[in-house]
Design a protein around this motif. Structure first.
Motif, PDB file in Angstrom:
ATOM      1  N   ALA A   1       0.834  -1.207   0.000  1.00 51.98           N
ATOM      2  CA  ALA A   1       0.000   0.000   0.000  1.00 51.98           C
ATOM      3  C   ALA A   1       0.869   1.258   0.000  1.00 51.98           C
ATOM      4  O   ALA A   1       0.544   2.250  -0.689  1.00 51.98           O
ATOM      5  CB  ALA A   1      -0.925  -0.007   1.209  1.00 51.98           C
ATOM      6  N   GLN A   2       1.959   1.243   0.739  1.00 42.67           N
ATOM      7  CA  GLN A   2       2.858   2.400   0.750  1.00 42.67           C
ATOM      8  C   GLN A   2       3.474   2.643  -0.619  1.00 42.67           C
ATOM      9  O   GLN A   2       3.530   3.785  -1.095  1.00 42.67           O
ATOM     10  CB  GLN A   2       3.963   2.184   1.796  1.00 42.67           C
ATOM     11  CG  GLN A   2       3.468   2.280   3.223  1.00 42.67           C
ATOM     12  CD  GLN A   2       4.545   1.936   4.232  1.00 42.67           C
ATOM     13  OE1 GLN A   2       5.441   2.732   4.499  1.00 42.67           O
ATOM     14  NE2 GLN A   2       4.463   0.745   4.814  1.00 42.67           N
ATOM     15  N   LYS A   3       3.926   1.587  -1.250  1.00 39.97           N
ATOM     16  CA  LYS A   3       4.527   1.734  -2.575  1.00 39.97           C
ATOM     17  C   LYS A   3       3.500   2.254  -3.580  1.00 39.97           C
ATOM     18  O   LYS A   3       3.812   3.097  -4.429  1.00 39.97           O
ATOM     19  CB  LYS A   3       5.109   0.392  -3.039  1.00 39.97           C
ATOM     20  CG  LYS A   3       6.325  -0.055  -2.239  1.00 39.97           C
ATOM     21  CD  LYS A   3       6.807  -1.427  -2.676  1.00 39.97           C
ATOM     22  CE  LYS A   3       8.020  -1.873  -1.888  1.00 39.97           C
ATOM     23  NZ  LYS A   3       8.479  -3.249  -2.242  1.00 39.97           N
ATOM     24  N   MET A   4       2.260   1.772  -3.474  1.00 38.74           N
ATOM     25  CA  MET A   4       1.225   2.199  -4.403  1.00 38.74           C
ATOM     26  C   MET A   4       0.881   3.671  -4.224  1.00 38.74           C
ATOM     27  O   MET A   4       0.763   4.420  -5.203  1.00 38.74           O
ATOM     28  CB  MET A   4      -0.039   1.345  -4.237  1.00 38.74           C
ATOM     29  CG  MET A   4      -1.143   1.710  -5.230  1.00 38.74           C
ATOM     30  SD  MET A   4      -2.667   0.736  -5.021  1.00 38.74           S
ATOM     31  CE  MET A   4      -2.090  -0.894  -5.496  1.00 38.74           C
ATOM     32  N   ILE A   5       0.749   4.126  -2.988  1.00 43.90           N
ATOM     33  CA  ILE A   5       0.340   5.513  -2.764  1.00 43.90           C
ATOM     34  C   ILE A   5       1.472   6.471  -3.114  1.00 43.90           C
ATOM     35  O   ILE A   5       1.233   7.609  -3.549  1.00 43.90           O
ATOM     36  CB  ILE A   5      -0.173   5.727  -1.323  1.00 43.90           C
ATOM     37  CG1 ILE A   5      -1.194   6.873  -1.297  1.00 43.90           C
ATOM     38  CG2 ILE A   5       0.958   5.988  -0.348  1.00 43.90           C
ATOM     39  CD1 ILE A   5      -2.469   6.594  -2.036  1.00 43.90           C
ATOM     40  N   ILE A   6       2.721   6.033  -2.953  1.00 43.15           N
ATOM     41  CA  ILE A   6       3.847   6.864  -3.389  1.00 43.15           C
ATOM     42  C   ILE A   6       3.862   6.967  -4.909  1.00 43.15           C
ATOM     43  O   ILE A   6       4.100   8.030  -5.485  1.00 43.15           O
ATOM     44  CB  ILE A   6       5.173   6.288  -2.852  1.00 43.15           C
ATOM     45  CG1 ILE A   6       5.262   6.507  -1.336  1.00 43.15           C
ATOM     46  CG2 ILE A   6       6.375   6.925  -3.548  1.00 43.15           C
ATOM     47  CD1 ILE A   6       6.397   5.772  -0.669  1.00 43.15           C
ATOM     48  N   GLU A   7       3.553   5.875  -5.580  1.00 43.06           N
ATOM     49  CA  GLU A   7       3.495   5.869  -7.046  1.00 43.06           C
ATOM     50  C   GLU A   7       2.327   6.721  -7.554  1.00 43.06           C
ATOM     51  O   GLU A   7       2.454   7.457  -8.538  1.00 43.06           O
ATOM     52  CB  GLU A   7       3.353   4.426  -7.550  1.00 43.06           C
ATOM     53  CG  GLU A   7       3.336   4.270  -9.059  1.00 43.06           C
ATOM     54  CD  GLU A   7       4.688   4.483  -9.712  1.00 43.06           C
ATOM     55  OE1 GLU A   7       4.725   4.627 -10.953  1.00 43.06           O
ATOM     56  OE2 GLU A   7       5.707   4.505  -8.988  1.00 43.06           O
ATOM     57  N   GLU A   8       1.188   6.656  -6.878  1.00 41.16           N
ATOM     58  CA  GLU A   8       0.009   7.426  -7.279  1.00 41.16           C
ATOM     59  C   GLU A   8       0.159   8.909  -6.937  1.00 41.16           C
ATOM     60  O   GLU A   8      -0.399   9.771  -7.624  1.00 41.16           O
ATOM     61  CB  GLU A   8      -1.229   6.860  -6.589  1.00 41.16           C
ATOM     62  CG  GLU A   8      -1.675   5.516  -7.125  1.00 41.16           C
ATOM     63  CD  GLU A   8      -2.354   5.659  -8.475  1.00 41.16           C
ATOM     64  OE1 GLU A   8      -3.361   6.393  -8.561  1.00 41.16           O
ATOM     65  OE2 GLU A   8      -1.855   5.056  -9.447  1.00 41.16           O
ATOM     66  N   ALA A   9       0.860   9.202  -5.870  1.00 41.74           N
ATOM     67  CA  ALA A   9       1.240  10.563  -5.468  1.00 41.74           C
ATOM     68  C   ALA A   9       0.092  11.558  -5.298  1.00 41.74           C
ATOM     69  O   ALA A   9       0.168  12.684  -5.793  1.00 41.74           O
ATOM     70  CB  ALA A   9       2.272  11.118  -6.462  1.00 41.74           C
ATOM     71  N   PRO A  10      -0.983  11.215  -4.559  1.00 41.33           N
ATOM     72  CA  PRO A  10      -1.955  12.246  -4.204  1.00 41.33           C
ATOM     73  C   PRO A  10      -1.371  13.235  -3.192  1.00 41.33           C
ATOM     74  O   PRO A  10      -1.847  14.349  -3.053  1.00 41.33           O
ATOM     75  CB  PRO A  10      -3.111  11.453  -3.600  1.00 41.33           C
ATOM     76  CG  PRO A  10      -2.477  10.198  -3.077  1.00 41.33           C
ATOM     77  CD  PRO A  10      -1.364   9.888  -4.031  1.00 41.33           C
ATOM     78  N   ASN A  11      -0.362  12.790  -2.470  1.00 46.06           N
ATOM     79  CA  ASN A  11       0.502  13.624  -1.628  1.00 46.06           C
ATOM     80  C   ASN A  11       1.941  13.291  -1.968  1.00 46.06           C
ATOM     81  O   ASN A  11       2.244  12.163  -2.363  1.00 46.06           O
ATOM     82  CB  ASN A  11       0.304  13.334  -0.142  1.00 46.06           C
ATOM     83  CG  ASN A  11      -0.871  14.037   0.498  1.00 46.06           C
ATOM     84  OD1 ASN A  11      -0.980  14.082   1.710  1.00 46.06           O
ATOM     85  ND2 ASN A  11      -1.787  14.585  -0.287  1.00 46.06           N
ATOM     86  N   LEU A  12       2.826  14.266  -1.773  1.00 50.69           N
ATOM     87  CA  LEU A  12       4.247  13.947  -1.695  1.00 50.69           C
ATOM     88  C   LEU A  12       4.604  13.910  -0.223  1.00 50.69           C
ATOM     89  O   LEU A  12       4.253  14.807   0.547  1.00 50.69           O
ATOM     90  CB  LEU A  12       5.095  15.008  -2.399  1.00 50.69           C
ATOM     91  CG  LEU A  12       4.876  15.219  -3.885  1.00 50.69           C
ATOM     92  CD1 LEU A  12       6.013  16.082  -4.448  1.00 50.69           C
ATOM     93  CD2 LEU A  12       4.766  13.922  -4.653  1.00 50.69           C
ATOM     94  N   PHE A  13       5.297  12.882   0.178  1.00 46.80           N
ATOM     95  CA  PHE A  13       5.742  12.731   1.557  1.00 46.80           C
ATOM     96  C   PHE A  13       7.183  13.203   1.600  1.00 46.80           C
ATOM     97  O   PHE A  13       8.047  12.635   0.915  1.00 46.80           O
ATOM     98  CB  PHE A  13       5.581  11.284   2.003  1.00 46.80           C
ATOM     99  CG  PHE A  13       4.212  10.745   1.661  1.00 46.80           C
ATOM    100  CD1 PHE A  13       3.110  11.086   2.424  1.00 46.80           C
ATOM    101  CD2 PHE A  13       4.014   9.949   0.535  1.00 46.80           C
ATOM    102  CE1 PHE A  13       1.844  10.617   2.092  1.00 46.80           C
ATOM    103  CE2 PHE A  13       2.760   9.477   0.195  1.00 46.80           C
ATOM    104  CZ  PHE A  13       1.667   9.816   0.971  1.00 46.80           C
TER     105      PHE A  13
END
Length: 520
Positions: A475-487
């Motif tokens: 899930a972390q890898k997916m949300i970083i790839e999708e990038a609705p936020n930059l962390f």
């Protein structure tokens, strides 16, 4: 003779008025290491904390701002909490049991009273969670407990939760602080909400809130833990400017304050001050309104990620005292992944420009970026990001917002981009589902992804820890790839404490536990 006597009487009057004036100037005295107003013989201990923001509302179920939560945590309590080892510990519930995969029972402490004097019972627990689940409440933790199917009062001191499915983070969310606080029904019915009042069971009672000045709490004399808290009063003094907080801690005007890394060197070598550092459970983010015509394209968000040099921000703004972070910061333990080698964390202007070209935005465009004006580190971060995005033809206009305006902008997704801080919570679902699942209570960005939602749903039901770790890694890898936020980064937190403060030990998940604190 008359004139001589008249002058003598006049002289005596002057002396009398002088003595009265001196006496009246002594009504504020310093006692037991803290400032108290009133009789010096009272011996009250007043802990003074410099706060960088005013609270933004005081309703524990609906308020999101950290400036409010640090105060609400002293007033309200939930059923459970986390101890120093991040293990579940009793709070209003003295015992608990998972009866089966979907049933939890809690036995409450007896004799616990709300600040209005009424005893807390299982009916209050039922009411509190029903209020959280009521859509009209707008509770920030509603998505935490969406699987709660029944809440059954078994006796005055026993409560049962039945869930619609196995739900791995249930106890973590029960222990999530003020957002799962137990409140009295009559207080809500009297005031409509709890934004301007506070009636909890916690160690401190709200006495006074003066905007832009202070929040004053007093010791709960009927607190169920005998002898706690030790200090008699707690006052959060609003000091938005960091230089004011530094001056106040140096002179003893306050006992505790937070500072940025750049300010630590300014107090080193001062024998009257102690500097405490720790990794908190928060990260800096750059959030996107993904309904924006430019930002709804994932390639544009990825291009921005490649243009943002996170290490430059860490070195420039945080004096190197921060770590790269994903949606789950390293301080949450082995739930986080190492993001340092991920492609979208490697600055690459050429690749960013290519992605913009593929998205048909090679000519560049303009965006507005909101940031809280009261957070100097975030303002500086926004300014660096503005410069970095200029390299790929994205012209950013920074809009500095007062604290209340920033909270509204976050809730309403007002700007194209927003720079801020988020807390990861105590469970990876708080970091991932809460903020980015389609129905997550804090998904203010307009982001929705069916595959991601399915992954989050799987993580909620999986009770095998190894399998759950694997799910949240994906899930972390997916949300970083999708990038609705930059962390962006996980900051190191610094607290300065006067030398006369004892018994204070901040934890990543609880930096203001004042129960054991004393003042010499």
């Amino acid at each position: 003779m008359f004139k001589k006597n008249q002058w003598s009487l006049f002289s005596l009057l002057i002396v009398f008025l002088f003595l009265v004036a001196c006496s009246s100037n002594d009504t504020t005295t310093e006692n037991e290491g803290g400032t108290t107003e009133g009789d010096e013989s009272s011996g009250k201990q007043t802990l003074l904390v410099a706060a960088d923001q005013d609270p933004s509302g005081m309703d524990p179920h609906t308020t999101t701002a950290h400036s409010s939560h640090r105060i609400m945590a002293k007033i309200y309590e939930g059923l459970l909490e986390f101890d120093e080892n991040m293990q579940f510990a009793p709070l209003l519930a003295k015992e608990w049991e998972q009866v089966d995969e979907t049933t939890y029972q809690f036995i409450l402490r007896e004799g616990v009273t709300f600040h209005n004097g009424r005893e807390m019972t299982a009916e209050d627990v039922k009411y509190s969670f029903e209020r959280i689940l009521e859509p009209e409440t707008g509770a920030i933790s509603a998505s935490y407990f969406k699987v709660v199917e029944e809440i059954n009062v078994l006796s005055d001191y026993e409560i049962e939760f039945k869930l619609s499915q196995p739900y791995a983070p249930f106890l973590s969310y029960i222990a999530s602080g003020a957002n799962a606080a137990i409140i009295p029904k009559e207080a809500v019915e009297e005031h409509g909400n709890l934004d301007q009042v506070a009636v909890g069971t916690g160690p401190f009672v709200l006495k006074e809130m003066v905007p832009d000045t202070h929040v004053h709490l007093t010791k709960n004399e009927d607190y169920y833990i005998e002898g706690k808290p030790i200090v008699d009063e707690l006052k959060y003094v609003t000091m938005v400017d960091e230089s004011s907080r530094l001056a106040a801690i140096r002179t003893g005007e306050v006992h505790i304050t937070t500072v940025s890394p750049d300010s630590v060197s300014l107090v080193e070598g001062n024998d009257e001050l102690n500097v405490i550092s720790y990794d908190g459970l928060e990260y800096f983010y750059l959030g996107f309104n993904v309904t924006n015509d430019f930002l709804k394209d994932k390639k544009v968000r990825q291009a921005i990620s490649l243009a943002v040099d996170r290490q430059e921000i860490i070195d420039t703004i945080m004096a190197g005292e921060a770590k790269l972070s994903g949606p789950v910061p390293e301080s949450l333990g082995d739930w986080s992944i190492d993001v340092s080698k991920l492609d979208l964390y490697q600055p690459n202007i050429d690749k960013a420009n290519k992605l913009l070209e593929e998205a048909s935005f090679e000519a560049g465009f303009e965006l507005e970026m909101g940031v809280p004006s009261t957070e100097a580190e975030l303002v500086s971060t926004a300014q660096i990001i503005e410069q970095q995005l200029g390299k790929i033809g994205i012209n950013v206009t920074i809009v500095q917002l007062e604290w209340g305006e920033y909270i509204d902008a976050w809730n309403e997704n007002t700007y194209d981009m927003l720079v801020g801080k988020n807390g990861s919570g105590r469970d990876p679902d708080r970091s991932l589902g809460f903020f980015f699942a389609t129905d997550g209570s804090a998904n203010v960005w307009g982001y929705s992804n069916k595959a991601y939602d399915e992954l989050i749903a799987e993580g909620l039901e999986e009770v095998d820890m190894d399998k759950r770790h694997s799910i949240y890694e994906d899930a972390q890898k997916m949300i970083i790839e999708e990038a609705p936020n930059l962390f962006l980064l996980m900051p190191k937190s610094y607290i300065i404490v006067r030398e006369n403060v004892n018994g204070y030990h901040p934890l990543p998940h609880d930096s203001e536990d004042f129960l054991e604190l004393t003042l010499e």
